[in-house]
Scaffold this active site. Structure first.
Site, PDB file in Angstrom:
ATOM      1  N   LYS A  18     -18.201 -15.916   2.802  1.00 64.03           N
ATOM      2  CA  LYS A  18     -19.545 -15.924   3.085  1.00 64.03           C
ATOM      3  C   LYS A  18     -20.350 -15.292   1.993  1.00 64.03           C
ATOM      4  O   LYS A  18     -19.952 -14.534   1.273  1.00 64.03           O
ATOM      5  CB  LYS A  18     -20.169 -15.273   4.410  1.00 64.03           C
ATOM      6  CG  LYS A  18     -19.590 -15.888   5.565  1.00 64.03           C
ATOM      7  CD  LYS A  18     -20.273 -15.311   6.811  1.00 64.03           C
ATOM      8  CE  LYS A  18     -19.555 -14.069   7.497  1.00 64.03           C
ATOM      9  NZ  LYS A  18     -20.336 -13.421   8.226  1.00 64.03           N
ATOM     10  N   ARG A  23       0.801  -1.196   0.109  1.00 64.62           N
ATOM     11  CA  ARG A  23      -0.073  -0.118   0.035  1.00 64.62           C
ATOM     12  C   ARG A  23       0.880   1.233   0.231  1.00 64.62           C
ATOM     13  O   ARG A  23       0.378   2.223  -0.480  1.00 64.62           O
ATOM     14  CB  ARG A  23      -0.785  -0.020   1.100  1.00 64.62           C
ATOM     15  CG  ARG A  23      -2.096  -0.727   0.955  1.00 64.62           C
ATOM     16  CD  ARG A  23      -3.058  -0.821   2.285  1.00 64.62           C
ATOM     17  NE  ARG A  23      -4.194  -1.715   1.585  1.00 64.62           N
ATOM     18  CZ  ARG A  23      -5.279  -1.872   2.403  1.00 64.62           C
ATOM     19  NH1 ARG A  23      -5.308  -1.508   3.907  1.00 64.62           N
ATOM     20  NH2 ARG A  23      -6.316  -2.549   2.136  1.00 64.62           N
ATOM     21  N   GLY A  54      -8.323  -8.383   0.418  1.00 64.51           N
ATOM     22  CA  GLY A  54      -7.185  -8.245   1.027  1.00 64.51           C
ATOM     23  C   GLY A  54      -6.827  -9.947   1.113  1.00 64.51           C
ATOM     24  O   GLY A  54      -5.482 -10.050   0.886  1.00 64.51           O
ATOM     25  N   GLY A 100     -12.544  -3.536   0.650  1.00 63.78           N
ATOM     26  CA  GLY A 100     -13.900  -3.253   0.770  1.00 63.78           C
ATOM     27  C   GLY A 100     -14.521  -2.277  -0.200  1.00 63.78           C
ATOM     28  O   GLY A 100     -15.453  -2.304  -1.080  1.00 63.78           O
TER      29      GLY A 100
HETATM   30  P1  ADP Z   1     -11.084 -11.211   0.475  1.00 64.73           P
HETATM   31  O1  ADP Z   1     -10.451 -10.579   1.901  1.00 64.73           O
HETATM   32  O2  ADP Z   1     -10.192 -11.609  -0.467  1.00 64.73           O
HETATM   33  O3  ADP Z   1     -12.303 -10.400  -0.043  1.00 64.73           O
HETATM   34  P2  ADP Z   1     -12.457 -13.065   2.370  1.00 64.73           P
HETATM   35  O4  ADP Z   1     -12.408 -12.198   3.526  1.00 64.73           O
HETATM   36  O5  ADP Z   1     -14.102 -13.044   1.679  1.00 64.73           O
HETATM   37  O6  ADP Z   1     -11.704 -12.617   1.002  1.00 64.73           O
HETATM   38  O7  ADP Z   1     -12.549 -14.494   2.664  1.00 64.73           O
HETATM   39  C1  ADP Z   1     -11.155 -14.856   2.850  1.00 64.73           C
HETATM   40  C2  ADP Z   1     -11.506 -16.101   4.013  1.00 64.73           C
HETATM   41  O8  ADP Z   1     -12.378 -16.899   3.714  1.00 64.73           O
HETATM   42  C3  ADP Z   1     -10.160 -16.613   4.361  1.00 64.73           C
HETATM   43  O9  ADP Z   1      -9.784 -16.220   5.766  1.00 64.73           O
HETATM   44  C4  ADP Z   1     -10.349 -18.081   4.266  1.00 64.73           C
HETATM   45  O10 ADP Z   1      -9.851 -18.983   5.332  1.00 64.73           O
HETATM   46  C5  ADP Z   1     -11.894 -18.242   4.298  1.00 64.73           C
HETATM   47  N1  ADP Z   1     -12.478 -19.394   3.650  1.00 64.73           N
HETATM   48  C6  ADP Z   1     -12.352 -19.801   2.400  1.00 64.73           C
HETATM   49  N2  ADP Z   1     -13.283 -20.998   2.154  1.00 64.73           N
HETATM   50  C7  ADP Z   1     -13.530 -21.195   3.337  1.00 64.73           C
HETATM   51  C8  ADP Z   1     -14.526 -22.423   3.893  1.00 64.73           C
HETATM   52  N3  ADP Z   1     -14.620 -23.290   2.898  1.00 64.73           N
HETATM   53  N4  ADP Z   1     -14.785 -22.598   5.048  1.00 64.73           N
HETATM   54  C9  ADP Z   1     -14.357 -21.438   5.904  1.00 64.73           C
HETATM   55  N5  ADP Z   1     -13.685 -20.452   5.416  1.00 64.73           N
HETATM   56  C10 ADP Z   1     -13.347 -20.306   4.222  1.00 64.73           C
HETATM   57 MG    MG Z   2     -10.910 -10.566   3.716  1.00 65.01          MG
END
Ligand code: ADP
Ligand code: MG
Length: 388
Positions: A195, A34, A346, A369
């Site tokens: 989620k 960053r 992230g 976000g």
């Molecule tokens: P980003 O930060 O790239 O937007 P998210 O924060 O939405 O991504 O999701 C990342 C998290 O999702 C990670 O910590 C990962 O461990 C979790 N994750 C991915 N697949 C699963 C799963 N099947 N069950 C539980 N957690 C999961």
């Molecule tokens: Mg995340």
């Protein structure tokens, strides 16, 4: 948006909102992406003889000074990256900050203390904004990662100083807008992460635009349930199963191919022993922690054919070696594809870095976000506040 390169900044004090909210391990900066992302704007302003005053938030100090969340180490790292002195003042907008600004010569750089040490920052408080505005002649927003928040340093301040978009903000908006407006096809969107509820807006908006929508991560579990499958102890959102069914049904009318896992890596717990099973054979005690190898192969083949790729959200619990395989295969497929690739989020960026393929990605979006809200089509208050 009015662009900083079009402003007359010579001899002026320019207050730049940057996103120096870097990951820390006990005041040690573990990833300086960053800070690097803000360098083009800082260099431009120095070259043009402005006095550069930088401000950022770091972590969540909730309106009071927290020693471990001081921006001082960031000033030191920025100084090393710029090969120039960067002054630091342990004050946000008081008399010490004012004195430090008064001592700046053309081309010099000062970093203010963590904005969130002041309770007015997150409240979009106009008196904090006035105190900040008193430090400068021009405001420049280069904090794409904070653009989805209406805070004193991103929104209220624009009412008090002439406001311009920095080079990073301009680049993010350009790349993400092009994806939404006119992506080269096939356009493959990969969504994963924990989620559905975090990313529902993005799924809803991107599904009809994509030629192929690939779903993985914890999010996929709710879609498996929508297909009538049992997911055992997996993370899933029961209240969104109907919504997921409707999304799948809508894909037919927009000719979008939706790819869901056909096999998964399950275990009874994160540190339990892992097995690969077909999605029809998930046991009551099992929890899904990654996509399976045949799913990963199918996803990689779809990605290889893409002309444009957007990826947000890992395919599994990639922080654990046993469940990083699906994310790795997708990361390598995105990196080796000839399509234009954009990765946001992230954890997703951490994943491509962990897999060693970050340099092969065309655009790593710095705003987690903020990128997601932009892709959902929401108005980002920090961007809307910059005049045309
Ligand atoms: P980003 O930060 O790239 O937007 P998210 O924060 O939405 O991504 O999701 C990342 C998290 O999702 C990670 O910590 C990962 O461990 C979790 N994750 C991915 N697949 C699963 C799963 N099947 N069950 C539980 N957690 C999961
Ligand atoms: Mg995340």
């Amino acid at each position: 948006m009015r662009a900083i390169q079009d402003a007359d900044v010579r001899g002026k004090r320019v207050l730049v909102r940057v996103d120096f909210n870097v990951p820390l391990n006990k005041s040690e900066i573990t990833d300086d992406s960053r800070i690097r992302a803000a360098l083009p704007t800082i260099r431009l302003l120095r070259d043009r003889g402005a006095q550069v005053v930088l401000m950022s938030h770091l972590g969540r100090p909730k309106g009071k000074a927290v020693g471990e969340l001081s921006l001082q180490p960031v000033a030191a790292r920025l100084s090393a990256l710029l090969s120039a002195e960067v002054r630091f003042v342990d004050d946000v907008a008081g008399s010490d900050a004012q004195a430090a600004v008064d001592g700046l010569d053309a081309g010099e750089v000062l970093l203010l203390q963590n904005l969130r040490f002041e309770s007015g920052e997150e409240k979009n408080d106009s008196s904090l904004a006035s105190a900040l505005a008193a430090l400068a002649d021009i405001f420049c927003n280069d904090a794409f990662g904070a653009a989805h928040r209406a805070h004193a340093s991103t929104e209220a301040i624009t009412k008090l100083l002439p406001a311009y978009a920095g080079l990073l903000v301009q680049r993010e908006v350009e790349v993400l807008s092009r994806l939404l407006e006119d992506p080269a096809r096939p356009f493959v969107v990969i969504l994963g992460g924990a989620k559905v509820s975090d990313k529902f807006g993005a799924i809803e908006r991107l599904l009809p635009m994509a030629d192929t929508l690939i779903i993985g991560g914890g999010m996929a579990n709710t879609f498996l349930m929508a297909q009538g499958l049992g997911v055992g102890q997996s993370l899933a959102e029961r209240d969104l199963v109907d919504t997921a069914s409707q999304l799948l049904a809508s894909a037919g009318s927009t000719y979008t191919t939706v790819l869901l896992p056909t096999d998964v890596r399950v275990a009874h717990s994160w540190d339990g022993s892992a097995r690969v099973v077909g999605v029809g054979d998930i046991g009551d005690e099992d929890a899904i922690f990654d996509i399976g190898p045949s799913t990963a192969g199918a996803y990689a083949r779809a990605i290889a054919e893409a002309a444009t790729i957007l990826w947000n959200g890992p395919m599994g619990v990639f922080e654990r070696t046993a469940f990083a395989g699906g994310t790795r295969e997708v990361a390598v497929a995105v990196a080796t594809s000839r399509g234009v690739s954009v990765v946001g989020g992230g954890d997703s960026i951490a994943a491509v870095q962990q897999m060693g393929v970050a340099d092969e990605i065309d655009h790593l979006s710095t705003g987690g976000g903020a990128s997601l809200e932009f892709l959902e089509g929401r108005v980002l208050p920090g961007l809307a506040a910059i005049p045309e």
